[in-house]
Design an enzyme around this catalytic site. Sequence first.
Site, PDB file in Angstrom:
ATOM      1  N   SER A   1       0.856  -1.191   0.000  1.00 49.76           N
ATOM      2  CA  SER A   1       0.000   0.000   0.000  1.00 49.76           C
ATOM      3  C   SER A   1       0.892   1.242   0.000  1.00 49.76           C
ATOM      4  O   SER A   1       1.616   1.485   0.965  1.00 49.76           O
ATOM      5  CB  SER A   1      -0.905   0.009   1.238  1.00 49.76           C
ATOM      6  OG  SER A   1      -1.332   1.340   1.477  1.00 49.76           O
TER       7      SER A   1
ATOM      8  N   GLY B   1     -12.569   8.238   5.381  1.00 47.93           N
ATOM      9  CA  GLY B   1     -13.454   8.700   6.455  1.00 47.93           C
ATOM     10  C   GLY B   1     -14.333   9.875   6.072  1.00 47.93           C
ATOM     11  O   GLY B   1     -14.907  10.533   6.934  1.00 47.93           O
TER      12      GLY B   1
ATOM     13  N   GLY C   1     -16.911   9.570   3.980  1.00 47.84           N
ATOM     14  CA  GLY C   1     -18.208   9.073   3.531  1.00 47.84           C
ATOM     15  C   GLY C   1     -18.273   8.921   2.019  1.00 47.84           C
ATOM     16  O   GLY C   1     -19.345   8.914   1.425  1.00 47.84           O
TER      17      GLY C   1
ATOM     18  N   SER D   1     -16.778   6.328   0.432  1.00 45.20           N
ATOM     19  CA  SER D   1     -16.655   4.900   0.130  1.00 45.20           C
ATOM     20  C   SER D   1     -15.302   4.488  -0.423  1.00 45.20           C
ATOM     21  O   SER D   1     -15.213   3.791  -1.430  1.00 45.20           O
ATOM     22  CB  SER D   1     -17.746   4.456  -0.845  1.00 45.20           C
ATOM     23  OG  SER D   1     -18.986   4.690  -0.297  1.00 45.20           O
TER      24      SER D   1
ATOM     25  N   ASP E   1     -22.786   1.287  -2.043  1.00 47.51           N
ATOM     26  CA  ASP E   1     -21.443   1.801  -2.343  1.00 47.51           C
ATOM     27  C   ASP E   1     -20.748   0.947  -3.406  1.00 47.51           C
ATOM     28  O   ASP E   1     -20.176   1.472  -4.373  1.00 47.51           O
ATOM     29  CB  ASP E   1     -20.584   1.829  -1.073  1.00 47.51           C
ATOM     30  CG  ASP E   1     -21.255   2.598   0.046  1.00 47.51           C
ATOM     31  OD1 ASP E   1     -22.250   3.294  -0.231  1.00 47.51           O
ATOM     32  OD2 ASP E   1     -20.790   2.495   1.188  1.00 47.51           O
TER      33      ASP E   1
HETATM   34  C1  GLA Z   1     -22.805   3.351   4.062  1.00 46.16           C
HETATM   35  C2  GLA Z   1     -23.130   1.924   3.626  1.00 46.16           C
HETATM   36  C3  GLA Z   1     -24.197   1.913   2.526  1.00 46.16           C
HETATM   37  C4  GLA Z   1     -25.403   2.749   2.911  1.00 46.16           C
HETATM   38  C5  GLA Z   1     -24.966   4.114   3.434  1.00 46.16           C
HETATM   39  C6  GLA Z   1     -26.119   4.918   3.975  1.00 46.16           C
HETATM   40  O1  GLA Z   1     -22.188   4.039   3.024  1.00 46.16           O
HETATM   41  O2  GLA Z   1     -21.987   1.255   3.175  1.00 46.16           O
HETATM   42  O3  GLA Z   1     -24.566   0.589   2.228  1.00 46.16           O
HETATM   43  O4  GLA Z   1     -26.204   2.076   3.845  1.00 46.16           O
HETATM   44  O5  GLA Z   1     -23.992   4.013   4.454  1.00 46.16           O
HETATM   45  O6  GLA Z   1     -27.003   5.227   2.970  1.00 46.16           O
END
Ligand code: GLA
Length: 378
Positions: free
Chosen positions: A65, A118, A120, A122, A169
């Site tokens: 990594s 972190g 959000g 993904s 995601d």
């Molecule tokens: C995270 C999860 C998703 C979804 C979102 C909220 O990203 O991995 O599957 O549930 O939260 O919408």
Amino acid sequence: MKEKINEAFEKHFGGKGILFVAPGRFNLIGEHTDYNGGFVFPGAIDKVIMAEIRPNGTDKVRLFSLDLDASAEFGLREEDAPKEQWARYIFGVCREIIKRGGKVEGFDAVFAGNVPLGAGLSSSAALESCFANALNELFNDNKFPKMELAKIGQSTEHNYCGVNCGIMDQFASVHGKKDNLMRLDCRSGEFEYFPFKLDGYKLVLVDSRVKHELVDSPYNKRRESCERVAKKLGVETLRDADMAMLDAVKGEISEEDYNRAKYVIEEKQRVLDVCDALVKGDLETVGDRMYKTHEGMSKLYEVSCEELDYLNDVAKECGVSGSRIMGGGFGGCTVNLVKDELYEPFIATVKEKFNAKYGHEPKIYPVIVSDGARRYQE
Ligand code: GLA
């Protein structure tokens, strides 16, 4: 990023591998609906995980990594699970392919990414999708369809990383298409591409750069609340519930569970409203629903935090058309729909005000809707 990966591959393993990428995602609306059989409306973004990979003719996987400046090595049997959390994402993908009757042999890989961690967005789904797609091509003649690749990533989270996530995601990271959002029906697995045009508006992510690690895995707890209510109502998921049904059992469930379910039921309708409004070019309705989602996530689902509520308030004060917390919650970004002429003043104000209150500026990422997991092409 590509040059650095090439260099590190040459240094650690010698020669060259094949490059693959997979993106992070944003979500216009439909939060915490995926594991409730509802709708989501995400798109892939222009931030990716990139990996250079080459089969090594052994039964060992060797990883480097670049971002962590760390190596890991593991075999492909269940008992070979690596202790490094970051390597477990890749181990999980290998195991889930093998469990589904696919083939994985030893390989060497170097990877790096520019999906902020972190926030959000993904980054973990991007990592899973990048390797699932690559190993499908390298060892399985692409026999797994895209949706199965998404499920391989999702099962990796469930079985190797302790997050009982939905499919959104990984779905978005695998299926993303430039300039298109995707409305996915998480119950049937059917989805539709929506050309994404924002005449006169911009979409921008404001990253609070805070991450509240709450004890006891609050994400999984939210999911448990929903499942408890669904069971009480005698339905498979909250997709099949409405407010009349929920109100009928109000006295028999906790206030907390009631609020969680109310949010999910309302959010289901908001996704459909937003898709209709988007087709009509009615971006003010899109924005209105975004604010309502924020309100629900903050007051009923309780996955917001002080900093994100503050970002939402500042957006409102600046006349931003829509703003809401995005993703699982407890930190990360808000997504904001802003009229062109308000964009610059909004960005300046939100930076200044957030900095004055919390001592650091938020990061700003304009949303650029991009392609999904693929072999990298120059
Ligand atoms: C995270 C999860 C998703 C979804 C979102 C909220 O990203 O991995 O599957 O549930 O939260 O919408």
